[in-house]
Design a protein around this motif. Structure first.
Motif, PDB file in Angstrom:
ATOM      1  N   MET A   1     -27.956 -26.294 -55.539  1.00  0.00           N
ATOM      2  CA  MET A   1     -29.241 -26.998 -55.571  1.00  0.00           C
ATOM      3  C   MET A   1     -29.480 -27.665 -54.223  1.00  0.00           C
ATOM      4  O   MET A   1     -28.674 -28.446 -53.763  1.00  0.00           O
ATOM      5  CB  MET A   1     -29.238 -28.054 -56.676  1.00  0.00           C
ATOM      6  N   PRO A   5     -34.180 -27.011 -57.851  1.00  0.00           N
ATOM      7  CA  PRO A   5     -33.341 -26.053 -58.581  1.00  0.00           C
ATOM      8  C   PRO A   5     -33.628 -24.613 -58.178  1.00  0.00           C
ATOM      9  O   PRO A   5     -34.769 -24.237 -57.913  1.00  0.00           O
ATOM     10  CB  PRO A   5     -33.716 -26.309 -60.050  1.00  0.00           C
ATOM     11  N   PRO A  69     -24.425 -30.353 -59.923  1.00  0.00           N
ATOM     12  CA  PRO A  69     -25.874 -30.113 -59.902  1.00  0.00           C
ATOM     13  C   PRO A  69     -26.368 -29.413 -61.160  1.00  0.00           C
ATOM     14  O   PRO A  69     -27.424 -29.751 -61.694  1.00  0.00           O
ATOM     15  CB  PRO A  69     -26.067 -29.247 -58.655  1.00  0.00           C
ATOM     16  N   LEU A  73     -28.725 -31.043 -64.686  1.00  0.00           N
ATOM     17  CA  LEU A  73     -29.899 -30.377 -65.250  1.00  0.00           C
ATOM     18  C   LEU A  73     -29.778 -30.260 -66.769  1.00  0.00           C
ATOM     19  O   LEU A  73     -30.753 -30.486 -67.504  1.00  0.00           O
ATOM     20  CB  LEU A  73     -30.062 -28.989 -64.634  1.00  0.00           C
ATOM     21  N   ALA A 169     -28.535 -38.841 -65.742  1.00  0.00           N
ATOM     22  CA  ALA A 169     -29.324 -37.633 -66.018  1.00  0.00           C
ATOM     23  C   ALA A 169     -29.926 -37.687 -67.420  1.00  0.00           C
ATOM     24  O   ALA A 169     -31.081 -37.284 -67.630  1.00  0.00           O
ATOM     25  CB  ALA A 169     -28.448 -36.392 -65.858  1.00  0.00           C
ATOM     26  N   ARG A 217     -35.339 -39.025 -60.901  1.00  0.00           N
ATOM     27  CA  ARG A 217     -34.863 -37.635 -60.912  1.00  0.00           C
ATOM     28  C   ARG A 217     -34.381 -37.220 -59.517  1.00  0.00           C
ATOM     29  O   ARG A 217     -33.317 -36.597 -59.375  1.00  0.00           O
ATOM     30  CB  ARG A 217     -35.980 -36.699 -61.377  1.00  0.00           C
ATOM     31  N   THR A 218     -35.138 -37.561 -58.507  1.00  0.00           N
ATOM     32  CA  THR A 218     -34.738 -37.224 -57.139  1.00  0.00           C
ATOM     33  C   THR A 218     -33.407 -37.865 -56.782  1.00  0.00           C
ATOM     34  O   THR A 218     -32.533 -37.231 -56.163  1.00  0.00           O
ATOM     35  CB  THR A 218     -35.823 -37.681 -56.150  1.00  0.00           C
ATOM     36  N   TYR A 221     -30.563 -35.984 -58.684  1.00  0.00           N
ATOM     37  CA  TYR A 221     -30.288 -34.689 -58.079  1.00  0.00           C
ATOM     38  C   TYR A 221     -29.557 -34.846 -56.741  1.00  0.00           C
ATOM     39  O   TYR A 221     -28.596 -34.122 -56.452  1.00  0.00           O
ATOM     40  CB  TYR A 221     -31.594 -33.917 -57.847  1.00  0.00           C
TER      41      TYR A 221
END
Length: 313
Positions: A1, A5, A69, A73, A169, A217-218, A221
């Motif tokens: 990632m 994605p 990563p 998700l 997450a 979220r950023t 990730y």
């Protein structure tokens, strides 16, 4: 990632979303609340067969052979579905506790402090404990996160970094779901002959929810990418600790505040037992106390910033 994605990662996420939408939709969620059973053993085994728990185990050990990563998700999707159970602890126990990787064992952890454990009554093992301890039930804010207080202390600190990231997450998934619920309701509910989403106050609430969810979220990730690049083994240890800590802090805030704003958009409807919204808020409160609290995160980030300032001078 690379912060976005890949096609394979999107397919992986879509596969889990399809599985959960078929096996744990809103009706199953309400049935679980009414029935009082947080862990669906059949679904747990399905998750095991799908590689949810063995995702980061090497292929030579019967795992999928992917990394953090990809894990974030899948955990984001689990958070979106409000899937209950000690998902993080069982995932961390793959390769350590027999049956955890396949989903035939439910494993919990000392993720709420030294003496407080979630899902103890439904667990087959506690991560890091030689035997399954007894505990006294404690009232929980979340009806699908039963808690027990133990007479003896435990230690899951070796897994705290990865546990905090995967919990973050889950929180991101919840924050995204409550945003979806708020936007949908704002488009359906009418007042004064128009959808309430046309009113400026509601627009601002939904916009703020979007910003919080995307920032969190950023951060999650990015933390996963950093931790995967510099860490080895089942725990992230000190590698990427600052990124993980910041991600947990932002994700907790996004999950809790988005759920509150979603309740405000729904008005009295959001507080009804049949609604999904209040369950997201209650779960977000509990997760905010798991693996790394806001107070812990702030102290760690302050120490890191002070250390960086000392080195620079």
């Amino acid at each position: 990632m690379d912060f976005q994605p890949t096609e394979e990662q999107r397919d992986l996420r879509a596969g889990l979303r399809d599985l959960l939408s078929g096996r744990y939709g809103p009706e199953a969620l309400r049935a679980a609340v009414d029935g009082g059973a947080a862990v669906d053993r059949g679904l747990w085994r399905e998750l095991g067969r799908a590689g949810f728990f063995s995702l980061r185990l090497p292929e030579a050990e019967g795992g999928v052979g992917l990394g953090l990563p990809e894990a974030v998700l899948l955990f984001e999707e689990a958070g979106r579905a409000l899937l209950p159970g000690p998902l993080v602890a069982t995932h961390l126990a793959a390769g350590v506790v027999p049956g955890a990787a396949r989903g035939t064992a439910v494993v919990t952890a000392f993720d709420l402090g030294e003496r407080l454990v979630a899902h103890l009554g439904e667990a087959d093992a506690v991560l890091g404990a030689p035997v399954l301890p007894a505990g006294e039930p404690v009232r929980s804010a979340d009806p699908l996160t039963p808690l027990h207080r133990l007479a003896v202390a435990g230690d899951s600190s070796a897994y705290r970094g990865t546990g905090a990231l995967l919990t973050a997450a889950l929180q991101v998934g919840s924050a995204s779901r409550t945003l979806e619920l708020a936007v949908r309701y704002a488009g359906e509910r009418e007042q004064f002959g128009q959808p309430i989403g046309a009113f400026q106050a509601v627009k601002h609430l939904c916009a703020d929810m979007l910003v919080r969810a995307e920032v969190a979220r950023t951060a999650v990730y990015a933390a996963a990418v950093v931790a995967a690049a510099v860490a080895a083994g089942p725990a992230a240890g000190g590698a990427g600790a600052g990124e993980i800590t910041a991600a947990k802090l932002l994700a907790d805030e996004a999950a809790v505040r988005n759920a509150r704003d979603c309740l405000q958009v729904h008005g009295g409807m959001g507080f009804t037992w049949e609604a999904e919204v209040h369950l997201h808020l209650k779960r977000a409160w509990v997760r905010a106390e798991q693996w790394r609290t806001a107070a812990d995160a702030e102290e760690l980030l302050a120490a890191e910033l002070l250390g960086a300032g000392s080195r620079a001078s």
